[in-house]
Write a protein that holds these residues in place. Sequence first.
Motif, PDB file in Angstrom:
ATOM      1  N   GLU A  25    -105.143   4.904 -65.191  1.00 23.44           N
ATOM      2  CA  GLU A  25    -105.579   3.747 -64.412  1.00 23.44           C
ATOM      3  C   GLU A  25    -105.575   2.514 -65.310  1.00 23.44           C
ATOM      4  O   GLU A  25    -105.267   2.602 -66.493  1.00 23.44           O
ATOM      5  CB  GLU A  25    -106.963   4.016 -63.822  1.00 23.44           C
ATOM      6  CG  GLU A  25    -106.942   5.155 -62.813  1.00 23.44           C
ATOM      7  CD  GLU A  25    -108.318   5.492 -62.278  1.00 23.44           C
ATOM      8  OE1 GLU A  25    -109.318   5.293 -63.009  1.00 23.44           O
ATOM      9  OE2 GLU A  25    -108.387   5.974 -61.133  1.00 23.44           O
ATOM     10  N   ASN A  26    -105.943   1.390 -64.752  1.00 18.81           N
ATOM     11  CA  ASN A  26    -105.833   0.119 -65.468  1.00 18.81           C
ATOM     12  C   ASN A  26    -106.681   0.057 -66.736  1.00 18.81           C
ATOM     13  O   ASN A  26    -106.305  -0.592 -67.703  1.00 18.81           O
ATOM     14  CB  ASN A  26    -106.182  -1.039 -64.532  1.00 18.81           C
ATOM     15  CG  ASN A  26    -105.456  -2.300 -64.907  1.00 18.81           C
ATOM     16  OD1 ASN A  26    -104.319  -2.255 -65.342  1.00 18.81           O
ATOM     17  ND2 ASN A  26    -106.099  -3.425 -64.749  1.00 18.81           N
ATOM     18  N   ALA A  40    -103.398   0.000 -61.773  1.00 20.63           N
ATOM     19  CA  ALA A  40    -102.438   1.074 -62.055  1.00 20.63           C
ATOM     20  C   ALA A  40    -102.976   2.384 -61.518  1.00 20.63           C
ATOM     21  O   ALA A  40    -104.173   2.646 -61.577  1.00 20.63           O
ATOM     22  CB  ALA A  40    -102.190   1.181 -63.553  1.00 20.63           C
ATOM     23  N   SER A  64     -97.607   4.059 -59.351  1.00 19.07           N
ATOM     24  CA  SER A  64     -97.338   2.650 -59.095  1.00 19.07           C
ATOM     25  C   SER A  64     -98.291   1.779 -59.907  1.00 19.07           C
ATOM     26  O   SER A  64     -99.394   2.191 -60.245  1.00 19.07           O
ATOM     27  CB  SER A  64     -97.473   2.327 -57.606  1.00 19.07           C
ATOM     28  OG  SER A  64     -98.810   2.473 -57.205  1.00 19.07           O
ATOM     29  N   VAL A  65     -97.800   0.594 -60.203  1.00 15.96           N
ATOM     30  CA  VAL A  65     -98.616  -0.423 -60.868  1.00 15.96           C
ATOM     31  C   VAL A  65     -98.575  -1.675 -60.013  1.00 15.96           C
ATOM     32  O   VAL A  65     -97.566  -1.985 -59.398  1.00 15.96           O
ATOM     33  CB  VAL A  65     -98.118  -0.720 -62.307  1.00 15.96           C
ATOM     34  CG1 VAL A  65     -98.336   0.463 -63.212  1.00 15.96           C
ATOM     35  CG2 VAL A  65     -96.660  -1.129 -62.327  1.00 15.96           C
ATOM     36  N   ASN A  66     -99.687  -2.373 -59.955  1.00 14.52           N
ATOM     37  CA  ASN A  66     -99.753  -3.611 -59.201  1.00 14.52           C
ATOM     38  C   ASN A  66     -99.475  -4.755 -60.157  1.00 14.52           C
ATOM     39  O   ASN A  66    -100.188  -4.946 -61.146  1.00 14.52           O
ATOM     40  CB  ASN A  66    -101.127  -3.773 -58.548  1.00 14.52           C
ATOM     41  CG  ASN A  66    -101.162  -4.924 -57.590  1.00 14.52           C
ATOM     42  OD1 ASN A  66    -101.198  -6.083 -58.003  1.00 14.52           O
ATOM     43  ND2 ASN A  66    -101.142  -4.617 -56.307  1.00 14.52           N
ATOM     44  N   ASP A  77     -97.402  -3.706 -55.201  1.00 10.55           N
ATOM     45  CA  ASP A  77     -97.362  -2.407 -55.862  1.00 10.55           C
ATOM     46  C   ASP A  77     -95.912  -2.054 -56.177  1.00 10.55           C
ATOM     47  O   ASP A  77     -95.072  -1.971 -55.275  1.00 10.55           O
ATOM     48  CB  ASP A  77     -97.984  -1.320 -54.982  1.00 10.55           C
ATOM     49  CG  ASP A  77     -99.497  -1.440 -54.910  1.00 10.55           C
ATOM     50  OD1 ASP A  77    -100.087  -1.923 -55.892  1.00 10.55           O
ATOM     51  OD2 ASP A  77    -100.081  -1.064 -53.882  1.00 10.55           O
ATOM     52  N   HIS A 131     -90.930  -9.089 -55.714  1.00  6.86           N
ATOM     53  CA  HIS A 131     -91.569  -8.497 -54.539  1.00  6.86           C
ATOM     54  C   HIS A 131     -90.479  -7.993 -53.591  1.00  6.86           C
ATOM     55  O   HIS A 131     -89.509  -8.691 -53.339  1.00  6.86           O
ATOM     56  CB  HIS A 131     -92.427  -9.565 -53.846  1.00  6.86           C
ATOM     57  CG  HIS A 131     -93.369  -9.026 -52.833  1.00  6.86           C
ATOM     58  ND1 HIS A 131     -92.950  -8.508 -51.635  1.00  6.86           N
ATOM     59  CD2 HIS A 131     -94.723  -8.928 -52.837  1.00  6.86           C
ATOM     60  CE1 HIS A 131     -94.000  -8.118 -50.941  1.00  6.86           C
ATOM     61  NE2 HIS A 131     -95.098  -8.358 -51.651  1.00  6.86           N
TER      62      HIS A 131
END
Length: 176
Positions: A25-26, A40, A64-66, A77, A131
């Motif tokens: 995660e982030n 993340a 996925s990561v934002n 994402d 995007h």
Amino acid sequence: MKHKEYSIPFSGLKQGKHEFDYLIENRFFETFGYGEFNAAMVNVTVYLNKTSTMLELTFKEKGSVNVDCDLTNEPFDLPIESTMDLVVKFGEVYNDENDEILIIPHGEHQINVAQYIYEMLVLAVPQKRVHPGVADGTLKSKALDTLRTLQPKEEKEITKENDPRWDALKKLITDK
């Protein structure tokens, strides 16, 4: 020790294949001082094949990561997926100069994989992040509208005005 939850104690493992799963995660990236991701959620699986002379590691990640779009600055994402192989051999001194081969001292009993997971995930993200709504035209954004109005016009859209000075020069070229 930093990131001790990513240490794999291989000394107590039997020879053969083993599997280790991690949820990234982030906050994982924040410990490295990396702030490019808004969020993340990535699953990483490390496959370890232990032999009598070396360790073979295969990292597989999917998630996925934002991130912010480079064109519109809109967050989205971004799905990522990659794999990486690493061979761990035993030697006299620690040596990580080669990207695919790591040499650790004979007395070591564990390996920390946090740095390898970090590098694999950061390198899985493309340099230009666009995007998906920009390509298919579904994204409605003020920044995108501004970019469309500032876009250079095509040749047929530009009205050509004749300058009489150029007409006189063109006449000289054709009068040979």
